[in-house]
Design an enzyme around this catalytic site. Structure first.
Site, mmCIF file in Angstrom:
data_model
loop_
_atom_site.group_PDB
_atom_site.id
_atom_site.type_symbol
_atom_site.label_atom_id
_atom_site.label_comp_id
_atom_site.label_asym_id
_atom_site.label_seq_id
_atom_site.Cartn_x
_atom_site.Cartn_y
_atom_site.Cartn_z
ATOM 1 N N HIS A 1 -2.885 -4.933 -3.187
ATOM 2 C CA HIS A 1 -2.782 -4.194 -4.445
ATOM 3 C C HIS A 1 -3.853 -4.667 -5.432
ATOM 4 C CE1 HIS A 1 1.460 -2.489 -3.897
ATOM 5 N NE2 HIS A 1 1.225 -3.194 -2.805
ATOM 6 N N PRO B 1 -14.824 -12.249 5.691
ATOM 7 C CA PRO B 1 -15.668 -11.387 4.842
ATOM 8 C C PRO B 1 -15.684 -9.970 5.421
ATOM 9 C CG PRO B 1 -17.058 -12.742 6.238
ATOM 10 C CD PRO B 1 -15.639 -13.118 6.565
ATOM 11 N N ASP C 1 -0.067 -0.862 -11.605
ATOM 12 C CA ASP C 1 0.472 -0.724 -10.256
ATOM 13 C C ASP C 1 1.887 -0.173 -10.338
ATOM 14 O OD1 ASP C 1 1.904 -1.734 -7.692
ATOM 15 O OD2 ASP C 1 -0.218 -2.087 -7.282
#
EC number: 2.4.1.-
Length: 495
Positions: A24, A357, A129
């Protein structure tokens, strides 16, 4: 772009409230930077631990001149019975923390109101959110609009809307294995009850909290969506109609990360040296590597992880396998060592024990496919990189995302998972895809059949559309402009 102002002197000031879960927070931080690049003042409100995760990325943005501020709120640990310092869902070692955590993150309203009273310039808009329904009360108190961020695609949002409007659909199902067709959809999408997005069917204690979320959703001014119109045009159109036009598709927001270091540190500092990872990828043939990552809160049991590993080994394809929560997975560590798995795959497989990554890896020319849990961030990153996906949904919106990728976009292959992996019941559920199933799915995705080549062509096309959407004049770039114009007009009428 020149600074957008709501009257002669004050620039628009958006206050962002990310929920404390990695999936989120990551896109919300990207949204903050996108809006700041348009000249807005941005304030992000979060806890100290979560702020530290994005410290480097945000500091670079601030040093480049972007007007971003970060304000901290403290969770009421003692009042709700949470261990001190437990500030993010990916830190959980038990589902017992879930209810007190949801309560705790929604008990900071008074602290936030004090912050609002001191903010300058005065806030023009909240982007919150959907897991933080208390922000609706803050928006009402300060008479400003609240925009919701769900972190899902429009197909999933439309599915939730349809099922909330037609509750009998789920109520009339005779079992959790019975399939139903989602009505009023542009495509024939079939789901089972456990596969529906989280807030439409929630058993037990979370039900009351989910009802608060639905109520906060109804009272919100609009919704900002991390998707792009060309990806799911029919679903974007239909969902926008359910919001009376107040739904803005602005993705893929991850594309605001242009510098290599921002891509590498998106979400968290990597647990592998970037150069080591890129050197390994450089040694592989173009489009030959399968990237495997099942998200920041993967809860697969040991038996299933073993089958996944053995299936990857038997596929004979080079792969990168990201295993998060490595330090908590003692049994898996022992199996890797004692079974000789790590030694056997060392020339063909790269294990990343922790955070990877991901954006850097997916955009590398050697990567030819992505085995994903279908969390929307990862799904969209794979699409943006122009990769075909091997789908392995775990829970929440992930089965809807699988339907979009495999059925609507024709750019993915199913691993064959039918049942969500319920927290606390992982061992009982056990193995859903055995090593033969893994091997077969990998070959279907990475092979040279006509179907595989068509999927690759389609995936590449979608990746190109994703990049065009965020360029000046693209659909997502334009939608940010439309959102800002809307809020600016609203602010002027309120003044």
């Amino acid at each position: 772009m020149a600074s957008i102002t709501n009257h002669k002197s004050d620039p628009l000031h958006f206050v962002l409230f990310p929920f404390m879960a990695q999936g989120h927070m990551i896109p919300m931080v990207d949204i903050a930077r996108l809006l700041a690049q348009r000249g807005l003042t941005i304030t992000i409100v979060t806890t100290p631990h979560n702020a530290s995760r994005f410290k480097n990325v945000l500091n670079r943005a601030i040093e480049s001149g972007l007007p971003i501020n970060i304000l901290h709120v403290k969770l009421p640990y003692q009042e709700v019975g949470l261990p001190e310092g437990l500030e993010n869902i990916d830190c959980f070692d038990s589902m017992e923390h879930m209810i007190p955590f949801f309560k705790g993150v929604n008990m900071v309203e008074e602290s936030v109101q004090k912050l609002f009273e001191e903010m300058s310039p005065r806030p023009s808009c909240i982007i919150s959110d959907f897991c933080l329904p208390y922000t609706s009360k803050v928006a009402k108190k300060f008479n400003i609009p609240k925009i919701l961020f769900h972190g899902m695609c429009c197909l999933c949002l439309l599915c939730m809307h349809v099922l909330r409007k037609n509750p009998k659909i789920l109520e009339n199902l005779k079992s959790d294995k019975e399939h139903f067709v989602v009505p009023y959809f542009p495509d024939k999408i079939e789901l089972t009850r456990p596969q529906v997005p989280m807030d439409t069917y929630v058993p037990g204690e979370l039900k009351e909290f989910m009802e608060d979320l639905v109520e906060a959703d109804k009272t919100s001014y609009g919704v900002i969506v991390n998707t792009f119109q060309e990806l799911e045009p029919a679903y974007v159109k239909d969902y926008k109609e359910t919001r009376s036009g107040k739904a803005w598709s602005v993705g893929p927001v991850a594309l605001c990360n242009k510098a290599r270091i921002d891509k590498a540190e998106r979400g968290n500092k990597s647990d592998i040296d970037q150069d080591e990872c890129l050197k390994w990828l450089d040694s592989k043939e173009e489009r030959s590597v399968l990237y495997v990552c099942l998200g920041s809160i993967c809860n697969l049991p040991l038996a299933q992880l073993k089958e996944l590993g053995l299936g990857l080994e038997e596929s004979t394809r080079p792969f990168i396998w990201v295993i998060r929560g490595w330090d908590k997975n003692k049994q898996l560590v022992e199996w890797f060592s004692e079974s000789g798995f790590e030694e056997r795959i060392k020339d063909r497989g790269l294990l990343i024990k922790g955070w990877s990554p991901q954006m850097l890896i997916l955009s590398h020319q050697s990567v030819g496919g992505f085995l994903t849990h279908c969390g929307w961030n990862s799904t969209l990153e794979g699409i943006t990189a122009g990769l075909p996906l091997l789908t392995w949904p775990l829970f929440a919106d992930q089965f809807c995302n699988e339907k979009l990728v495999v059925q609507v976009l024709n750019s993915g292959v199913r691993a064959g998972v039918e049942q969500p992996m319920k927290w606390g019941e992982e061992e009982k559920i056990g193995v859903l895809v055995d090593k033969e199933g893994v091997k077969k799915a990998v070959e279907e995705l990475m092979g040279e059949s006509d179907e595989a080549n068509e999927r690759r062509r389609r995936a590449k096309e979608l990746g190109e559309l994703a990049h065009k959407a965020v360029e000046e004049g693209g659909s997502s770039h334009s939608n940010i402009t439309f959102l800002l114009q809307d809020i600016m007009q609203l602010a002027q009428s309120n003044n």
